[in-house]
Design an enzyme around this catalytic site. Structure first.
Site, PDB file in Angstrom:
ATOM      1  N   TYR A 142      -5.737   2.518   7.789  1.00 37.81           N
ATOM      2  CA  TYR A 142      -6.616   2.989   6.714  1.00 37.81           C
ATOM      3  C   TYR A 142      -7.205   1.763   6.026  1.00 37.81           C
ATOM      4  O   TYR A 142      -6.471   0.838   5.673  1.00 37.81           O
ATOM      5  CB  TYR A 142      -5.831   3.835   5.711  1.00 37.81           C
ATOM      6  CG  TYR A 142      -6.675   4.315   4.550  1.00 37.81           C
ATOM      7  CD1 TYR A 142      -7.720   5.223   4.748  1.00 37.81           C
ATOM      8  CD2 TYR A 142      -6.444   3.852   3.249  1.00 37.81           C
ATOM      9  CE1 TYR A 142      -8.502   5.666   3.675  1.00 37.81           C
ATOM     10  CE2 TYR A 142      -7.223   4.297   2.186  1.00 37.81           C
ATOM     11  CZ  TYR A 142      -8.233   5.200   2.405  1.00 37.81           C
ATOM     12  OH  TYR A 142      -9.021   5.643   1.349  1.00 37.81           O
ATOM     13  N   ASP A 234      -6.418  -6.899   6.827  1.00 41.25           N
ATOM     14  CA  ASP A 234      -6.516  -6.115   5.599  1.00 41.25           C
ATOM     15  C   ASP A 234      -5.143  -6.158   4.929  1.00 41.25           C
ATOM     16  O   ASP A 234      -4.222  -5.439   5.304  1.00 41.25           O
ATOM     17  CB  ASP A 234      -6.927  -4.671   5.943  1.00 41.25           C
ATOM     18  CG  ASP A 234      -7.074  -3.813   4.694  1.00 41.25           C
ATOM     19  OD1 ASP A 234      -6.730  -4.301   3.600  1.00 41.25           O
ATOM     20  OD2 ASP A 234      -7.536  -2.661   4.819  1.00 41.25           O
ATOM     21  N   LYS A 263      -4.960  -4.074  -4.832  1.00 44.63           N
ATOM     22  CA  LYS A 263      -3.675  -3.689  -5.442  1.00 44.63           C
ATOM     23  C   LYS A 263      -3.034  -4.805  -6.285  1.00 44.63           C
ATOM     24  O   LYS A 263      -3.457  -5.048  -7.397  1.00 44.63           O
ATOM     25  CB  LYS A 263      -2.726  -3.160  -4.363  1.00 44.63           C
ATOM     26  CG  LYS A 263      -3.369  -1.935  -3.626  1.00 44.63           C
ATOM     27  CD  LYS A 263      -2.383  -1.099  -2.877  1.00 44.63           C
ATOM     28  CE  LYS A 263      -3.032  -0.099  -1.946  1.00 44.63           C
ATOM     29  NZ  LYS A 263      -3.284   1.214  -2.461  1.00 44.63           N
TER      30      LYS A 263
HETATM   31  N1  PLP Z   1      -7.000  -1.054   2.791  1.00 37.85           N
HETATM   32  C1  PLP Z   1      -5.721  -0.634   2.805  1.00 37.85           C
HETATM   33  C2  PLP Z   1      -4.768  -1.210   3.813  1.00 37.85           C
HETATM   34  C3  PLP Z   1      -5.277   0.317   1.884  1.00 37.85           C
HETATM   35  O1  PLP Z   1      -4.007   0.746   1.916  1.00 37.85           O
HETATM   36  C4  PLP Z   1      -6.204   0.819   0.939  1.00 37.85           C
HETATM   37  C5  PLP Z   1      -5.780   1.812  -0.044  1.00 37.85           C
HETATM   38  O2  PLP Z   1      -4.661   2.257  -0.119  1.00 37.85           O
HETATM   39  C6  PLP Z   1      -7.512   0.338   0.959  1.00 37.85           C
HETATM   40  C7  PLP Z   1      -7.882  -0.594   1.899  1.00 37.85           C
HETATM   41  C8  PLP Z   1      -8.506   0.845  -0.027  1.00 37.85           C
HETATM   42  O3  PLP Z   1      -8.189   0.360  -1.307  1.00 37.85           O
HETATM   43  P1  PLP Z   1      -8.712   1.127  -2.603  1.00 37.85           P
HETATM   44  O4  PLP Z   1      -7.985   2.427  -2.663  1.00 37.85           O
HETATM   45  O5  PLP Z   1      -8.373   0.188  -3.737  1.00 37.85           O
HETATM   46  O6  PLP Z   1     -10.176   1.305  -2.442  1.00 37.85           O
END
Ligand code: PLP
Length: 444
Positions: A142, A234, A263
């Site tokens: 994700y 990521d 985060k």
């Molecule tokens: N990338 C990863 C690995 C994530 O777990 C998340 C969200 O949980 C995101 C991107 C997207 O982040 P946001 O919810 O702050 O847009």
């Protein structure tokens, strides 16, 4: 437990907010509890019920709900001096310096406002830098609510996973099974010259916590080098959690070209960041030509919260502390699961943990939950889930409809989706872990 007030609030919310919530994962059935406030490692809901909190805002709250004095006062001071200015401030330079000093592959950072914005910008950057359109992502990963990664299907046979996304976005996205070296090598053989980037979480954190097997990231690194593609990690979840201040890339000893953060780096305030080698990050406007901009980017309150959180963590050995608690939790869970539901699997790393219901699934037996990556030496290597498809065979219905509500009634707040990680924070104590383990015993 009484949930009257939450029920009332949810009914009100349903008439003004789609599904009654502002993020779809929060729409727990039959209705979510509304939080009144946090307290250390707990949250207290609108009816006064107290829960041990292992959601921790879906990951940002490394320090839990009671922020140390130095973090609180930095936040309050920034907010009192006018919340933002549309001009640079010293604190954003300091936070970028902290990130660049600690994260092995990062020389420069661009701050944005969410993990989604970070991954959107990183994909645009990779496409701009390489002049290519295709990206490779992992099945079961994700990367936020972005058009290029909200796809389903396998290999080049992908389609959008949500209405509202043009087919043409998915045409540029190739999905591969995590940990399958031959598969990704074959994709590069056929499409290598068109691939701008491989985008992967270093550990799949949104799909049951799946670890890379030994050598998988090296294969991705080598393929990207051979074909002139960028490797993007990521680290929105793993950043400043797994591997401490060096992040997961430090732990695994792999240097991606670009890293996305979110985060924890914002200390509980909205944040995202894209970091990497200067020659790549400088492609962003105004140094380069890949457009990137944002009214709230580098928000002073967020920057102060992030900087003081990370400084506090570094000064107080917070990563060692939360990792010990994480290990205590995983060990306890492994014992409980072995006795009560040996077909289920304990997964996790550092301060992340989860029990996934793998009956009839990939596991077939419990494993140690320590994220072992050793093909040769790990006795339960075969039982450990390796990719999204392994995890997909888990019993989601049972987890979400029976187990999650039972844990809630035991006073433990877990992420309601079976595939998303739980987090231990520095505000949790060994007693909290013991209490949670008792609840697991009952609920399982
Ligand atoms: N990338 C990863 C690995 C994530 O777990 C998340 C969200 O949980 C995101 C991107 C997207 O982040 P946001 O919810 O702050 O847009």
């Amino acid at each position: 437990m009484n949930h009257e007030r939450s029920r009332e609030l949810y009914d009100r919310a349903l008439s003004v907010a789609p599904g009654g919530v502002n993020s779809s994962v929060r729409a727990i059935q039959p209705y979510p509890f509304f939080v009144e406030k946090g307290d250390g490692g707990h949250v207290i809901d609108a009816d006064g019920n107290r829960y041990l909190d292992f959601v921790m805002g879906y990951g940002p709250l490394l320090l839990g709900h009671d922020l140390p004095e130095q973090v609180q006062s930095a936040i309050q001071q920034r907010a009192a001096e006018g919340p933002m200015y549309g001009a640079p401030t010293e604190v954003e330079v300091e936070l970028a310096e902290f990130v660049a000093r600690h994260v092995p592959s990062v020389e420069m950072v661009r701050f944005v406002n969410s993990g989604t914005e970070a991954t959107v910008s990183a994909v645009r950057l990779a496409r701009g830098y390489t002049g290519r359109d295709k990206i490779v992502i992992m099945q079961g990963s994700y990367h936020g609510a972005q058009e290029s990664t909200l796809v389903e299907g396998e290999g080049t046979h992908t389609s959008p996973s949500s209405p509202g996304i043009p087919e043409s976005f998915a045409e540029h996205t190739i999905t591969v099974p995590f940990n399958d070296e031959e598969y990704v090598e074959a994709v590069f053989e056929e499409h290598g010259d068109e691939i701008a980037a491989v985008l992967t979480e270093p550990i799949l954190g949104n799909h049951g916590i799946v670890h890379p097997v030994e050598g998988y990231h090296d294969t991705l690194r080598d393929l990207c080098d051979d074909y002139g593609s960028l490797l993007i990690f990521d680290e929105v979840i793993t950043g400043f959690r797994v591997g401490g201040p060096q992040c997961a890339q430090g732990k695994f000893g792999i240097e991606p070209d670009v890293t996305t953060f979110g985060k924890i780096v914002g200390g509980g305030f909205p944040v995202g960041a894209i970091g990497g080698r200067s020659e790549i990050i400088e492609q962003f406007t105004p140094a380069g030509e890949v457009f990137q901009s944002g009214t709230f980017s580098g928000h002073p309150v967020t920057m102060a919260a992030g900087l003081e959180t990370l400084r506090y963590a570094a000064e107080n050995d917070v990563w060692a502390q939360v990792n010990d608690l994480g290990a205590q939790m995983r060990e306890g869970l492994t014992d409980i699961v072995a006795n009560r539901a040996p077909e289920y699997t304990v997964v996790g790393s550092d301060s992340m943990f989860k029990v996934i219901f793998t009956r009839d699934g990939a596991s077939g037996e419990n494993h140690c939950g320590s994220g072992c990556r050793q093909r040769e030496s790990c006795p339960s290597y075969d039982a450990c889930p390796k990719n999204g498809a392994d995890v997909d065979r888990a019993e989601t219905e049972r987890w979400e409809r029976l187990f999650w509500p039972a844990m809630k009634e035991e006073g433990v707040f877990l992420t309601p989706n079976q595939f998303e990680s739980q987090f231990v924070s520095a505000a949790h104590t060994e007693e909290d872990i013991e209490e949670a383990l008792e609840a697991y015993k009952e609920a399982l």
